[in-house]
Design a protein around this motif. Structure first.
Motif, PDB file in Angstrom:
ATOM      1  N   GLY A 288       0.759  -1.239   0.000  1.00  0.00           N
ATOM      2  CA  GLY A 288       0.000   0.000   0.000  1.00  0.00           C
ATOM      3  C   GLY A 288       0.786   1.283   0.000  1.00  0.00           C
ATOM      4  O   GLY A 288       1.977   1.349  -0.306  1.00  0.00           O
ATOM      5  N   SER A 303      -3.242   3.345   3.255  1.00  0.00           N
ATOM      6  CA  SER A 303      -4.078   2.547   2.356  1.00  0.00           C
ATOM      7  C   SER A 303      -3.420   1.189   2.185  1.00  0.00           C
ATOM      8  O   SER A 303      -2.219   1.102   1.942  1.00  0.00           O
ATOM      9  CB  SER A 303      -4.201   3.249   0.998  1.00  0.00           C
ATOM     10  N   CYS A 305      -4.327  -1.380   0.007  1.00  0.00           N
ATOM     11  CA  CYS A 305      -4.644  -2.111  -1.222  1.00  0.00           C
ATOM     12  C   CYS A 305      -3.563  -3.146  -1.540  1.00  0.00           C
ATOM     13  O   CYS A 305      -2.370  -2.878  -1.374  1.00  0.00           O
ATOM     14  CB  CYS A 305      -4.727  -1.153  -2.405  1.00  0.00           C
ATOM     15  N   ALA A 325      -2.997  -2.488  -8.417  1.00  0.00           N
ATOM     16  CA  ALA A 325      -3.977  -2.708  -7.358  1.00  0.00           C
ATOM     17  C   ALA A 325      -5.110  -3.603  -7.859  1.00  0.00           C
ATOM     18  O   ALA A 325      -5.738  -3.315  -8.871  1.00  0.00           O
ATOM     19  CB  ALA A 325      -4.536  -1.381  -6.878  1.00  0.00           C
ATOM     20  N   CYS A 328      -8.741  -3.777  -2.954  1.00  0.00           N
ATOM     21  CA  CYS A 328      -8.713  -2.679  -1.997  1.00  0.00           C
ATOM     22  C   CYS A 328      -9.845  -2.820  -0.978  1.00  0.00           C
ATOM     23  O   CYS A 328     -10.287  -1.830  -0.387  1.00  0.00           O
ATOM     24  CB  CYS A 328      -8.811  -1.344  -2.719  1.00  0.00           C
ATOM     25  N   ASP A 331      -9.582  -1.334   2.437  1.00  0.00           N
ATOM     26  CA  ASP A 331      -9.876   0.087   2.599  1.00  0.00           C
ATOM     27  C   ASP A 331     -11.360   0.398   2.391  1.00  0.00           C
ATOM     28  O   ASP A 331     -11.745   1.551   2.256  1.00  0.00           O
ATOM     29  CB  ASP A 331      -9.066   0.911   1.593  1.00  0.00           C
TER      30      ASP A 331
END
Length: 503
Positions: A288, A303, A305, A325, A328, A331
């Motif tokens: 991330g 974050s 991801c 990515a 995710c 998040d």
């Protein structure tokens, strides 16, 4: 009298609305796109292999990598090519090549330019520039493109560079600089003198950046120790003695295990914030982005991801992210079934995704996607191993700007219309997406009569449920025609018409 019935928004759509960064969009040149640059790619030349590094000085963009040739945008490999072994420069305004074209005998992994635009330094695997010995680093005069006499001689790959004042900071895999022990980090003056600055990292350094005021320096990589102390992947160093200061945000990067090693791949600072990109090995390993206070080193947001993040660039209120990515959900955003997002933007305040969704593929030698960013303030240049941008052929290099315009909303499907009762119709239509906007406005028409307007938030991976309108302004036996128009504030798209016979 007409009766308006609005559909409720799904939980997913509520989540989408919550993810929109707080505050107004920044640096948009005109209505039509919400982030600092549009998602519509601008004309640029391309390369025949990966671009690993980018830097900007004035109106010139410098690129380095594994490529040996460049060609005009849209041209297939082999057509209109110019020889550029591992480095090239381009005009920021036109995307065409400019005059800097040295000849190297090995790959480039890092480029830095001085704040005054006078100097360009490159680092990598090469040992010769224009036939002159230059071991892994070289400096050029940006005014006349000439190789300078600066020649520290580095023992192995230089994969990170930064210039601050009269000092060039080096990071990489090396063990010696100018014949003196310097494990993976070193500092050399613009005159070529090796400085005593010696942080001594125990493993590779991939990223270096200084705060805008030049008071603090951040380094990242795969190391576990700096100066003999435990500092994994990320460290904030003293500019004078090279000692690592406490940086609480580094604890957000999970320590290495047999199944997961997460390395810092890029660092960018803006104001009093530092943004850090990670790429992990192994399934579920941290990939991330985190934001930290550049003075205290404390974590601001993170974050998590999945999908290695290779590049970050902060502009205005946004952090642009180059990665692959693919999950995710950590998040509260898209999951593994939504596809890979190679280019995204996040709010500098919250880390939540903003309105920018261009796309690339992967290719070349590294098979990662975007690998490097640079900006002159009103543009974003992207380098990597991709072969397509927004579905069109474009290899290794592309650029986005804040020129007036932006992407259009996708064309909505024709609404679905039924007549469930006498003198009544029900019209439904789904939300669409726009690659550089989240909030779109929908207007439903019966013929030329406006029936209602709605605002909906949608991401490429999350859309609201359909909107439903009950029209009681019709009569039995009529055959009204309905269509939907969608606008992002600049451009408008229109659906096909749908006709129904009213009971």
């Amino acid at each position: 009298m007409k009766k308006l019935v609005l559909a409720t928004v799904t939980v997913a759509a509520v989540i989408a609305a919550a993810l929109i960064p707080s505050g107004p969009p920044v640096e948009a040149a005109s209505p039509g796109f919400g982030a600092a640059v549009s998602s519509v790619e601008r004309p640029a030349w391309q390369t025949d292999d990966s671009v690993n590094a980018l830097a900007t000085a004035g109106n010139v963009v410098y690129a380095g990598g594994l490529f040996t040739r460049i060609r005009p945008g849209g041209k297939p490999a082999g057509e209109g090519e110019a020889i550029r072994p591992y480095v090239a420069s381009f005009n920021r305004t036109t995307g065409a090549p400019s005059g800097w074209a040295p000849r190297l005998n090995g790959a480039v992994w890092s480029i830095a330019t001085s704040a005054d635009g006078k100097w360009v330094v490159i680092g990598g695997d090469f040992t010769s520039v224009n036939g002159v010995p230059r071991n892994r680093v070289a400096m050029f005069n940006a005014t006349n493109n000439q190789l300078t006499s600066w020649n520290p001689s580095v023992s192995y790959r230089v994969s990170a560079l930064a210039i601050s004042g009269n000092t060039v900071y080096l990071g990489g895999s090396f063990g010696r600089v100018a014949g003196t022990t310097r494990n993976r980090l070193a500092a050399v003056t613009l005159n070529g003198a090796l400085l005593p600055w010696n942080p001594d990292a125990d493993d590779d350094v991939h990223a270096i950046d200084l705060t805008d005021d030049g008071k603090r320096i951040f380094v990242g990589g795969g190391f576990t120790k700096v100066g003999g102390g435990a500092h994994y992947a990320l460290a904030m160093l003293n500019l004078t003695n090279g000692r690592a200061s406490a940086m609480p945000a580094a604890a957000a990067i999970p320590p290495p295990t047999d199944d997961c090693v997460s390395r810092v791949k890029d660092i960018d600072t803006l104001g009093n914030r530092v943004y850090v990109a990670n790429a992990g090995s192994g399934i579920g390993c941290y990939d991330g982005v985190l934001a930290a206070d550049a003075t205290t080193g404390k974590l601001v947001w993170q974050s998590k991801c999945l999908g290695a993040t290779e590049a970050v660039k902060a502009m205005g209120g946004w952090v642009f992210k180059g990665s692959h990515a693919h999950d995710c959900s950590q998040d509260g955003s898209f999951g593994d079934n939504a596809g890979i997002r190679h280019l995204l933007v996040q709010s500098t305040t919250t880390g939540k995704f903003g309105p920018w969704f261009p796309s690339t593929d992967v290719g070349g030698t590294t098979e990662v996607g975007p690998l490097a960013f640079t900006s002159g303030g009103n543009d974003l240049w992207v380098g990597g191993d991709f072969t397509k941008v927004n579905g069109k052929p474009q290899q290794g290099l592309t650029r986005f700007t804040n020129s007036a315009g932006g992407a259009q909303p996708t064309r909505p499907a024709a609404p679905k219309v039924t007549s469930p009762a006498r003198a009544r119709t029900t019209v439904t239509f789904p939300a669409v997406v726009d690659s550089d906007n989240i909030t779109l406005t929908y207007t439903l028409y019966r013929g030329s009569t406006k029936l209602g307007t709605w605002t909906r938030n949608s991401y490429p991976w999350v859309r609201p449920t359909v909107t439903t309108f009950t029209d009681t302004g019709v009569k039995s036996g009529q055959n009204p025609s309905y269509h939907v128009e969608v606008t992002d504030g600049r451009s408008r798209t229109k659906s096909a018409a749908a006709v129904v016979r009213v009971k």
